[in-house]
Scaffold this active site. Structure first.
Site, short mmCIF file in Angstrom:
data_model
loop_
_atom_site.label_atom_id
_atom_site.label_comp_id
_atom_site.label_asym_id
_atom_site.label_seq_id
_atom_site.Cartn_x
_atom_site.Cartn_y
_atom_site.Cartn_z
N ARG A 92 0.83 -1.21 0.00
CA ARG A 92 0.00 0.00 0.00
C ARG A 92 0.85 1.25 0.00
O ARG A 92 0.53 2.23 -0.63
CB ARG A 92 -0.87 0.01 1.26
CG ARG A 92 -2.23 -0.55 1.09
CD ARG A 92 -3.05 -0.09 2.24
NE ARG A 92 -2.92 1.33 2.43
CZ ARG A 92 -3.52 2.24 1.69
NH1 ARG A 92 -4.25 1.85 0.66
NH2 ARG A 92 -3.38 3.53 1.92
N CYS A 116 -7.19 -2.35 2.99
CA CYS A 116 -6.46 -3.55 3.41
C CYS A 116 -7.11 -4.02 4.71
O CYS A 116 -8.21 -3.61 5.04
CB CYS A 116 -4.99 -3.26 3.57
SG CYS A 116 -4.71 -2.12 4.91
N ARG A 121 -8.51 3.04 4.09
CA ARG A 121 -7.22 3.66 3.73
C ARG A 121 -7.29 4.40 2.40
O ARG A 121 -6.65 4.07 1.41
CB ARG A 121 -6.13 2.59 3.72
CG ARG A 121 -6.08 1.91 5.08
CD ARG A 121 -4.90 1.05 5.26
NE ARG A 121 -3.71 1.86 5.52
CZ ARG A 121 -2.52 1.30 5.72
NH1 ARG A 121 -2.38 0.01 5.64
NH2 ARG A 121 -1.47 2.06 5.96
N PRO A 122 -8.15 5.41 2.34
CA PRO A 122 -8.26 6.22 1.12
C PRO A 122 -6.96 6.98 0.85
O PRO A 122 -6.08 7.04 1.71
CB PRO A 122 -9.39 7.19 1.46
CG PRO A 122 -9.39 7.27 2.94
CD PRO A 122 -8.94 5.93 3.44
N ASP A 124 -7.32 10.15 -0.77
CA ASP A 124 -7.83 11.45 -1.23
C ASP A 124 -6.93 12.62 -0.81
O ASP A 124 -6.72 13.57 -1.58
CB ASP A 124 -9.26 11.68 -0.71
CG ASP A 124 -9.35 11.52 0.81
OD1 ASP A 124 -8.78 10.55 1.34
OD2 ASP A 124 -9.94 12.39 1.46
N LEU A 125 -6.36 12.54 0.39
CA LEU A 125 -5.50 13.66 0.86
C LEU A 125 -4.20 13.72 0.05
O LEU A 125 -3.68 14.80 -0.23
CB LEU A 125 -5.19 13.50 2.36
CG LEU A 125 -6.41 13.51 3.28
CD1 LEU A 125 -5.98 13.32 4.73
CD2 LEU A 125 -7.22 14.79 3.13
N ARG A 397 6.13 -9.07 6.98
CA ARG A 397 6.11 -7.78 6.27
C ARG A 397 6.85 -6.71 7.06
O ARG A 397 7.38 -5.76 6.48
CB ARG A 397 4.66 -7.31 6.07
CG ARG A 397 3.92 -7.97 4.92
CD ARG A 397 2.62 -7.25 4.65
NE ARG A 397 2.82 -5.83 4.80
CZ ARG A 397 1.96 -5.02 5.41
NH1 ARG A 397 0.86 -5.50 5.93
NH2 ARG A 397 2.20 -3.73 5.52
C1 EPZ Z 1 1.24 5.13 7.95
O1 EPZ Z 1 0.20 4.66 7.13
C2 EPZ Z 1 1.97 3.89 8.43
N1 EPZ Z 1 2.54 3.18 7.28
C3 EPZ Z 1 0.99 2.97 9.16
O2 EPZ Z 1 1.75 1.86 9.65
C4 EPZ Z 1 0.42 3.73 10.36
O3 EPZ Z 1 -0.55 2.92 10.99
C5 EPZ Z 1 -0.23 5.04 9.88
O4 EPZ Z 1 0.72 5.81 9.10
C6 EPZ Z 1 -0.71 5.90 11.04
O5 EPZ Z 1 0.35 6.19 11.89
C7 EPZ Z 1 3.70 3.63 6.75
O6 EPZ Z 1 4.25 4.63 7.17
C8 EPZ Z 1 4.28 2.83 5.62
P1 EPZ Z 1 -2.29 7.74 7.44
P2 EPZ Z 1 -0.67 5.72 6.24
O7 EPZ Z 1 -2.38 8.29 6.08
O8 EPZ Z 1 0.22 6.79 5.75
C9 EPZ Z 1 -6.87 8.62 6.86
C10 EPZ Z 1 2.22 -0.41 10.02
O9 EPZ Z 1 1.64 -1.27 10.69
N2 EPZ Z 1 -6.51 9.04 5.50
O10 EPZ Z 1 -1.57 8.51 8.50
O11 EPZ Z 1 -1.47 4.95 5.26
C11 EPZ Z 1 -6.75 7.10 7.00
O12 EPZ Z 1 -7.94 6.47 6.57
C12 EPZ Z 1 1.41 0.54 9.15
O13 EPZ Z 1 3.47 -0.22 10.00
C13 EPZ Z 1 -7.49 9.65 4.70
O14 EPZ Z 1 -8.64 9.80 5.11
O15 EPZ Z 1 -1.65 6.28 7.38
C14 EPZ Z 1 -6.52 6.92 8.46
O16 EPZ Z 1 -7.79 6.97 9.11
C15 EPZ Z 1 -0.08 0.25 9.21
N3 EPZ Z 1 -7.15 10.05 3.45
C16 EPZ Z 1 -5.75 8.17 8.88
O17 EPZ Z 1 -5.89 9.11 7.80
C17 EPZ Z 1 -5.87 9.90 2.96
O18 EPZ Z 1 -5.62 10.32 1.80
C18 EPZ Z 1 -4.28 7.93 9.12
O19 EPZ Z 1 -3.77 7.38 7.93
C19 EPZ Z 1 -4.90 9.29 3.78
C20 EPZ Z 1 -5.24 8.88 5.06
#
Ligand code: EPZ
Length: 418
Positions: A92, A116, A121-122, A124-125, A397
Site C-alpha cells: 500500500r 487492506c 485507507r483512502p 484522497d488527501l 512484512r
Molecule cells: C502510515 O500509514 C503507516 N505506514 C501505518 O503503519 C500507520 O498505521 C499510519 O501511518 C498511522 O500512523 C507507513 O508509514 C508505511 P495515514 P498511512 O495516512 O500513511 C486517513 C504499520 O503497521 N486518510 O496517516 O497509510 C486514513 O484512513 C502501518 O506499520 C485519509 O482519510 O496512514 C486513516 O484513518 C499500518 N485520506 C488516517 O488518515 C488519505 O488520503 C491515518 O492514515 C490518507 C489517510
C-alpha cells in the site's frame, strides 16, 4: 504459508538491538527516485515490505545493488513512470512513490492501492495535495494517472494529519518551483527522518515534527549514504511482550522520546523502566495492573501500530481496560483470535472493552494483518501451553527475524513451513 509453534509461560530475559524503521525506510526508498546520484539506505530490515518496494524501484528502471544490509539505489537510468498493479496491491505504501515519480517524469501511473485489513485507507488527501502543486489526476479502471507541465509550490492544509499524504507531498515539493507549506502535517518521527534524508541530499525543508512543514524547491539533489532511525513500533512490540510475559530486557539503538506515550502506559502497568542514552531497560516482576484506557491518536499520541499489542497486554492485567482505535475502521480483527485463547474482550464499533484474566491458554490462531499478528505471538508467549499462529507472512512484512529475536530472549518459538 509458514506458521509459528510457541510454548508459552516463560519469562523473557536478554538484550536486543532495534531494527531500522520500516516506516522510514519505505518513504526514503521512494525518495531515492528524486536524484540521479547513487543513494545507499543503510541497515534496511530484511522484511517483505522493503523487498517489495525495492522490486518496484527496479520496475521503474532503478539499478539496485546490496552492500551487506545496505541497499544502493541508482535512479539515473529510471525509465518508467508506472508502478505495477500487483506490487501496488502488495504494498500500500507504494502510493508514496507518486510524489517522487511525478517530480522526475511529470507523469505517474499507479493501480489504486485499495483498502487492506485495517481499514479503507483512502488516498484522497495525497491526491488533493498533489493537485495543489499543479498535478492533473484521473482515476479510472482502478488506476490513478497523474501528469503536469511543472510542479509549483503552494500552501496545503491537510484535513487530517496523514503520514503518507505528508510524505507524498514533501517528495513532490522538493524540486517544485517556489515554496510549499503543508499545514496540519503528520508529526511522526519518521516524517522528520524523511526531512533529514532529503536535506542530506540537498533539499531545503524545515518544520517536520511541528505540524507545519515548509519545503523550498531546489533544482537538483545529490547522493550519499543514510542511516534511518530505529523502529519504534518494533521496540514497542518487544517492550509489551516483556510486560506481558514478565522478565527483563535491555533494548539498544532506540530514541525513547519516540515512544513516550507507550512508556507512560507501561509505567501505569507497573513495569520498571530506565532510560540511558539510546537504551531502554524494562523489568516486569508481577502481574501487570490494568490501565484504565488507551486511545490511539496521531503522534505524539498512543500509536495505532501498537494498539493490538497493547490490547493483548490488557487481556492479562489485573483489572479492566478500554481500548479505542481512532485512526482505522477495522483494526480489531485479531480480537476473535485472542478470544480463542480465553481473552475476555467485547468490541463495539472502534472500542474494545477488556476484562483482565489471570492467564490465557494456548490455542491455534490466525494472523490477519501485521500488528495483529505480532499481538497473537506475544499473547501465545504469555499463555499457558502450546499455541500456533498461522499465516505469519503478515508478520514477515514488518518484523525482521522476529522468532530469532524472541528466542534470544528465551522464548520457545519456532517457524514451520506448511
Ligand atoms: C502510515 O500509514 C503507516 N505506514 C501505518 O503503519 C500507520 O498505521 C499510519 O501511518 C498511522 O500512523 C507507513 O508509514 C508505511 P495515514 P498511512 O495516512 O500513511 C486517513 C504499520 O503497521 N486518510 O496517516 O497509510 C486514513 O484512513 C502501518 O506499520 C485519509 O482519510 O496512514 C486513516 O484513518 C499500518 N485520506 C488516517 O488518515 C488519505 O488520503 C491515518 O492514515 C490518507 C489517510
Amino acid at each position: 504459508m509458514d506458521k509459528y509453534i510457541i510454548s508459552g509461560g516463560g519469562r523473557l530475559c536478554g538484550r536486543l538491538r532495534v531494527q531500522t524503521a520500516k516506516n522510514s525506510v519505505l518513504p526514503i526508498l521512494a525518495a531515492a527516485v528524486l536524484t540521479d546520484e547513487p543513494v545507499a539506505v543503510c541497515n534496511v530490515p530484511d522484511i517483505t515490505d522493503v523487498k517489495n518496494m525495492v522490486k518496484i524501484l527496479s520496475c521503474l528502471g532503478c539499478k539496485i545493488s546490496y552492500r551487506g544490509q545496505d541497499v544502493v539505489i541508482d535512479s539515473s537510468c529510471c525509465d518508467s513512470c508506472e508502478i505495477p498493479r500487483a506490487l501496488a496491491h502488495e504494498l500500500r505504501s507504494s502510493v508514496f512513490l507518486l510524489g517522487s515519480v511525478i517530480s522526475r517524469f511529470r507523469r505517474a501511473k499507479i493501480a489504486y492501492p485499495g483498502g487492506c485489513d485495517i481499514g479503507l485507507r483512502p488516498v484522497d488527501l495525497h491526491l488533493t495535495g498533489l493537485k495543489r502543486l499543479g498535478v492533473d489526476i484521473s482515476e479510472c479502471n482502478g488506476y490513478i494517472t497523474c501528469s503536469c507541465q511543472k510542479l509549483t509550490g503552494n500552501e496545503i492544509m491537510l484535513d487530517c494529519p496523514s503520514v503518507g499524504a505528508t510524505e507524498n507531498i514533501m517528495l513532490a515539493a522538493v524540486k517544485a518551483e517556489g515554496t510549499t507549506v503543508i499545514k496540519n502535517a503528520a508529526r511522526e518521527p519518521e516524517i522528520e527522518d524523511v526531512q533529514n534524508f532529503l536535506n542530506f541530499l540537498g533539499a531545503k525543508i524545515k518544520g517536520a515534527g511541528t505540524g507545519t512543514v515548509v519545503i523550498e524547491g531546489v533544482k537538483k539533489l545529490g547522493g550519499g549514504d543514510y542511516q534511518p532511525i530505529a523502529d519504534r513500533i518494533e521496540a514497542g512490540t518487544f517492550l509489551i511482550a516483556v510486560a506481558m510475559c514478565g522478565g527483563e530486557m535491555e533494548l539498544g539503538g532506540i530514541n525513547a522520546e519516540n515512544l513516550s506515550s507507550l512508556l507512560h502506559k507501561l509505567r501505569e502497568n507497573g513495569c520498571k523502566l530506565r532510560i540511558k542514552n539510546d537504551k531502554i531497560y524494562i523489568r516486569s516482576d508481577r502481574r501487570p495492573v490494568a490501565v484504565k484506557s488507551v486511545e490511539t491518536q496521531p503522534y505524539p499520541g498512543f500509536p495505532t501500530d501498537l494498539q493490538a499489542q497493547m490490547t493483548a497486554l490488557c487481556c492479562v492485567c489485573a483489572g479492566n481496560s478500554i481500548v479505542t482505535e481512532n485512526l482505522f475502521e477495522t483494526r480489531f480483527k485479531y480480537v476473535p483470535e485472542l478470544k480463542k485463547m480465553g481473552a475476555d474482550i467485547t468490541v463495539i464499533d472502534r472500542t474494545a472493552f477488556v476484562r483482565g484474566v489471570e492467564r490465557l491458554k494456548g490455542a491455534v490462531t490466525v494472523a490477519h494483518d501485521l500488528r495483529g499478528g505480532a499481538a497473537l505471538v506475544i499473547a501465545a508467549l504469555a499463555a499457558e501451553g502450546e499455541s500456533e499462529v498461522l499465516d505469519i507472512s503478515h508478520i514477515d512484512r514488518g518484523y525482521a527475524g522476529f522468532e530469532y529475536k524472541l528466542r534470544a530472549l528465551g522464548a520457545k518459538i519456532r517457524r514451520v513451513s506448511t
